[in-house]
Design a protein around this motif. Sequence first.
Motif: not given
Length: 279
Positions: A81-100
Amino acid sequence: CETLLIYPDILPATLYPAVYGNELSTRITLQLNSTYNPAIIDQKYHIEGIEHDWDASDTLWKTKWQLWDVNRYHIFRADGTANNHAGYFIKVATTYALAHDAVASGGHTDDLSLFRVGQSATTAIPEYTIWRGLLMFDTSALAGKTIISADLLFKDDTTYGWTVNFALYLVIPAASFTFPFVNAYYYDVLLGATTSAGYIQAGPSYIRGGWNVINLNAAGIANINQTGITGFGLRTSKDINNQTPGSQPSMVYSEYLDIIGADAIGASRQGPKLVVKVA
């Protein structure tokens, strides 16, 4: 009054729904006004501890509530509600360096029933995935108050997730966020968020399926915006330290936690909470 002991068998139709239905952070009003106690007490509290007990010797059910004075404790809920939120961002890649090290995420969630923090690897594909969390709280009610301490309360979801030899960190983003979390470049902002606001070690002391607490340190308290919106990131220690999933000291390839999210709060009030104690 810091604790309240309830014997629901005395008035079962009224008290059993209360002791079973009220969850952590529920706001109640304690009223005492009777012929036996003519002094009127009408004080508002938050329930921040619940203990149930049954004694075979007297067959009575007992519930003890730990109560926090609403004048000294402010509770901010990431409830969507209003300005109170929770979420996440996700990245998938073929190498760990590309994802990180990616500048932009591959997706995001806003105020779902749970959100994920951590990383995983499927070496047979290969595929590497990283999740970074974000919390927003409208803390403008703290204007002019002196903060003594603050804690983040969150509830673990046991459907998935591992708690093997890593820590969950509350981190301080270098930039502000706006909702909805559609800006994929927030993922990169969270990459640069390495200043700890507090942490909890995921391991034997971490409560699967229950409430966990991160005590905010001095930097975390200083990050609370007393006139506006407070933002925190969530990352695991292995993400912060750029450690590939399955690398030492853990050989587990799924290293993440699932946390009850914003839209799960409803009447059960199980979403993340920022609890601030003031003078």
